[in-house]
Design an enzyme around this catalytic site. Sequence first.
Site, PDB file in Angstrom:
ATOM      1  N   CYS A  57       9.690   1.385 -20.184  1.00 49.76           N
ATOM      2  CA  CYS A  57       9.985   0.428 -18.895  1.00 49.76           C
ATOM      3  C   CYS A  57      10.870   0.272 -18.131  1.00 49.76           C
ATOM      4  O   CYS A  57      11.649  -0.762 -19.173  1.00 49.76           O
ATOM      5  CB  CYS A  57       8.450  -0.033 -17.913  1.00 49.76           C
ATOM      6  SG  CYS A  57       8.546  -0.777 -16.454  1.00 49.76           S
ATOM      7  N   CYS A  64       5.912  -8.788 -19.921  1.00 46.13           N
ATOM      8  CA  CYS A  64       5.137  -7.393 -20.115  1.00 46.13           C
ATOM      9  C   CYS A  64       5.606  -7.033 -21.697  1.00 46.13           C
ATOM     10  O   CYS A  64       6.730  -6.271 -21.462  1.00 46.13           O
ATOM     11  CB  CYS A  64       5.369  -6.640 -18.828  1.00 46.13           C
ATOM     12  SG  CYS A  64       4.650  -5.220 -18.721  1.00 46.13           S
ATOM     13  N   CYS A 101      -9.325   1.866 -12.852  1.00 45.50           N
ATOM     14  CA  CYS A 101      -8.413   1.613 -12.644  1.00 45.50           C
ATOM     15  C   CYS A 101      -7.353   2.040 -13.630  1.00 45.50           C
ATOM     16  O   CYS A 101      -7.243   1.244 -14.562  1.00 45.50           O
ATOM     17  CB  CYS A 101      -7.698  -0.412 -12.409  1.00 45.50           C
ATOM     18  SG  CYS A 101      -9.325  -0.922 -12.094  1.00 45.50           S
ATOM     19  N   CYS A 132      -9.057   2.589  -8.944  1.00 39.49           N
ATOM     20  CA  CYS A 132      -7.783   1.673  -8.729  1.00 39.49           C
ATOM     21  C   CYS A 132      -6.504   2.033  -8.974  1.00 39.49           C
ATOM     22  O   CYS A 132      -6.576   2.514 -10.469  1.00 39.49           O
ATOM     23  CB  CYS A 132      -7.931   0.036  -8.706  1.00 39.49           C
ATOM     24  SG  CYS A 132      -6.626  -0.995  -8.899  1.00 39.49           S
ATOM     25  N   CYS A 192      -5.378  -4.373  -3.831  1.00 39.83           N
ATOM     26  CA  CYS A 192      -5.032  -5.811  -5.044  1.00 39.83           C
ATOM     27  C   CYS A 192      -4.347  -6.648  -5.981  1.00 39.83           C
ATOM     28  O   CYS A 192      -2.956  -5.672  -5.821  1.00 39.83           O
ATOM     29  CB  CYS A 192      -6.169  -4.778  -5.961  1.00 39.83           C
ATOM     30  SG  CYS A 192      -6.142  -5.950  -7.762  1.00 39.83           S
ATOM     31  N   ARG A 264     -10.642 -12.105  -9.435  1.00 38.64           N
ATOM     32  CA  ARG A 264     -11.184 -11.775 -10.722  1.00 38.64           C
ATOM     33  C   ARG A 264     -10.441 -12.213 -11.837  1.00 38.64           C
ATOM     34  O   ARG A 264      -8.910 -12.701 -11.834  1.00 38.64           O
ATOM     35  CB  ARG A 264     -10.170  -9.890 -10.721  1.00 38.64           C
ATOM     36  CG  ARG A 264     -10.484  -9.670 -12.256  1.00 38.64           C
ATOM     37  CD  ARG A 264     -10.123  -7.803 -12.179  1.00 38.64           C
ATOM     38  NE  ARG A 264     -10.296  -7.745 -11.355  1.00 38.64           N
ATOM     39  CZ  ARG A 264     -10.030  -6.212 -10.453  1.00 38.64           C
ATOM     40  NH1 ARG A 264      -8.769  -6.480 -10.416  1.00 38.64           N
ATOM     41  NH2 ARG A 264     -10.328  -5.858  -9.286  1.00 38.64           N
TER      42      ARG A 264
HETATM   43  N1  SAM Z   1       4.501  -1.122 -13.870  1.00 36.60           N
HETATM   44  C1  SAM Z   1       3.151  -1.417 -12.742  1.00 36.60           C
HETATM   45  C2  SAM Z   1       3.915  -2.919 -12.148  1.00 36.60           C
HETATM   46  O1  SAM Z   1       4.546  -3.584 -12.503  1.00 36.60           O
HETATM   47  O2  SAM Z   1       3.481  -2.530 -10.651  1.00 36.60           O
HETATM   48  C3  SAM Z   1       2.071  -1.167 -13.202  1.00 36.60           C
HETATM   49  C4  SAM Z   1       1.694  -2.308 -14.203  1.00 36.60           C
HETATM   50  S1  SAM Z   1       1.637  -3.737 -14.543  1.00 36.60           S
HETATM   51  C5  SAM Z   1       1.125  -3.764 -15.914  1.00 36.60           C
HETATM   52  C6  SAM Z   1       0.550  -4.291 -13.676  1.00 36.60           C
HETATM   53  C7  SAM Z   1       0.395  -6.006 -13.551  1.00 36.60           C
HETATM   54  O3  SAM Z   1       0.036  -6.545 -15.095  1.00 36.60           O
HETATM   55  C8  SAM Z   1       1.763  -6.989 -13.661  1.00 36.60           C
HETATM   56  O4  SAM Z   1       2.743  -6.703 -12.685  1.00 36.60           O
HETATM   57  C9  SAM Z   1       1.256  -8.593 -14.606  1.00 36.60           C
HETATM   58  O5  SAM Z   1       0.901  -8.758 -12.939  1.00 36.60           O
HETATM   59  C10 SAM Z   1      -0.138  -7.689 -15.200  1.00 36.60           C
HETATM   60  N2  SAM Z   1       0.834  -8.120 -16.475  1.00 36.60           N
HETATM   61  C11 SAM Z   1       1.516  -7.024 -17.643  1.00 36.60           C
HETATM   62  N3  SAM Z   1       1.892  -7.771 -18.384  1.00 36.60           N
HETATM   63  C12 SAM Z   1       0.680  -9.008 -19.001  1.00 36.60           C
HETATM   64  C13 SAM Z   1       0.699 -10.071 -19.960  1.00 36.60           C
HETATM   65  N4  SAM Z   1       1.128 -10.195 -20.512  1.00 36.60           N
HETATM   66  N5  SAM Z   1      -0.220 -11.819 -19.208  1.00 36.60           N
HETATM   67  C14 SAM Z   1      -0.687 -10.898 -17.846  1.00 36.60           C
HETATM   68  N6  SAM Z   1      -0.435 -10.314 -17.022  1.00 36.60           N
HETATM   69  C15 SAM Z   1      -0.024  -9.399 -17.499  1.00 36.60           C
HETATM   70 FE1  SF4 Z   2       7.572  -2.429 -16.344  1.00 36.64          FE
HETATM   71 FE2  SF4 Z   2       5.789  -4.058 -17.183  1.00 36.64          FE
HETATM   72 FE3  SF4 Z   2       7.016  -4.848 -15.380  1.00 36.64          FE
HETATM   73 FE4  SF4 Z   2       5.381  -2.772 -14.767  1.00 36.64          FE
HETATM   74  S1  SF4 Z   2       4.785  -5.097 -15.243  1.00 36.64           S
HETATM   75  S2  SF4 Z   2       7.640  -2.725 -14.574  1.00 36.64           S
HETATM   76  S3  SF4 Z   2       5.282  -1.850 -16.650  1.00 36.64           S
HETATM   77  S4  SF4 Z   2       7.753  -4.139 -17.511  1.00 36.64           S
END
Ligand code: SAM
Ligand code: SF4
Length: 336
Positions: A57, A64, A101, A132, A192, A264
């Site tokens: 990404c 992330c 989801c 979802c 959500c 959740r």
């Molecule tokens: N890429 C899209 C976005 O960011 O909108 C969708 C997927 S993203 C992984 C979805 C959510 O996962 C993020 O907004 C964040 O809140 C949660 N998330 C990602 N990495 C995480 C982590 N290491 N610990 C907790 N929540 C996490």
């Molecule tokens: Fe990309 Fe992770 Fe950010 Fe979603 S949360 S936009 S997957 S970097």
Amino acid sequence: MQHSSDIRHDWTKEEVLRLFSLPFNDLLFEAQGVHRKHFNANEVQISTLLSIKTGGCAEDCSYCPQAAQYDTGVKASKLMCKDDVMAEAQKAKAAGASRFCMGAAWRSPQDRDLENVAGIIEGVKSLGMETCATLGMLTPAQALRLKEAGLDYYNHNLDTSEEFYPNVITTRTYQDRLDTLSNVRDAGMNVCCGGIVGMGEGQTDRAELLRTLANLPEHPQSVPVNLLVQVKGTPLAGTEELDMFDFVRAIAVARIMMPKSFVRLSAGREAMNEQMQALCFLAGANSIFYGEKLLTTPNPGTNEDMKLFDKLGLKPLQLVQEEHVHAAEAGVAHAA
Ligand code: SAM
Ligand code: SF4
Ligand code: DTB
């Protein structure tokens, strides 16, 4: 406390901070009271996650593991095909999940990708599950297209307070996120939306995140509260751990402020013992992610979760099948 169980969209910063500073027992008592007014307190909704497009990404979300710029060992892959996703959804359904989801590591979907995802959603929906998706930012037209494909919920998190946000993400703004939420709402989908705690933010940031969520034109139908999963290679790895009672407080305040929303207990359960999860349920959490994996990181096994549900007398929320609703309606009509 007055107003506590009303649906309100006018929370002040002071009111929310006052909830956070209540003695723990008073806060939990109030949250459990609000919970019982609106829900069966022994029922928990369960959703299974699948990463349908992993890694690579372009965004810089510092929590992330899927951001290309951090060396986390996550391998980038292409969008999964419909049959493979449906096979996973079928397994999740057999294991007892009511919602499936699907997450994609995109900043926002290309229209071509969106068409593929629309096909996948139609497939999962045909299995009789709630659907979802979380695919990044959406335009109004993209949101409508997903709604048309049968998408029930769209997940898009605010992640933290507006003030703390620039410490976490620089490649998209808080307003971008609010715009996507409004596009999803306008398309008639359920929202959500929640955030992550344990990223080094303060109590005021957690309060402001929840205030922003509760003061949206509608409360998100589902509010994920994630505890940061610290992944090696991400900038937030090594952040000082949040006191777990502050995590429970965040759940309880979310429950009080958004009485009818599913709150959740999301990422981070691997780091919690059974007693801590039980406290979260007592504080008003009534939904979990269920299945060995979140998107890329581990989650408790389904056997473990079912054992915990048994110990606590919790039951997974069953979807009311449409046929049953129709039958019940017909019954009422005959009786009248
Ligand atoms: N890429 C899209 C976005 O960011 O909108 C969708 C997927 S993203 C992984 C979805 C959510 O996962 C993020 O907004 C964040 O809140 C949660 N998330 C990602 N990495 C995480 C982590 N290491 N610990 C907790 N929540 C996490
Ligand atoms: Fe990309 Fe992770 Fe950010 Fe979603 S949360 S936009 S997957 S970097
Ligand atoms: C949400 O609020 N939490 C989920 C879901 N929405 C998409 C994601 C958690 C991801 C945890 C890190 C990972 O497994 O990659």
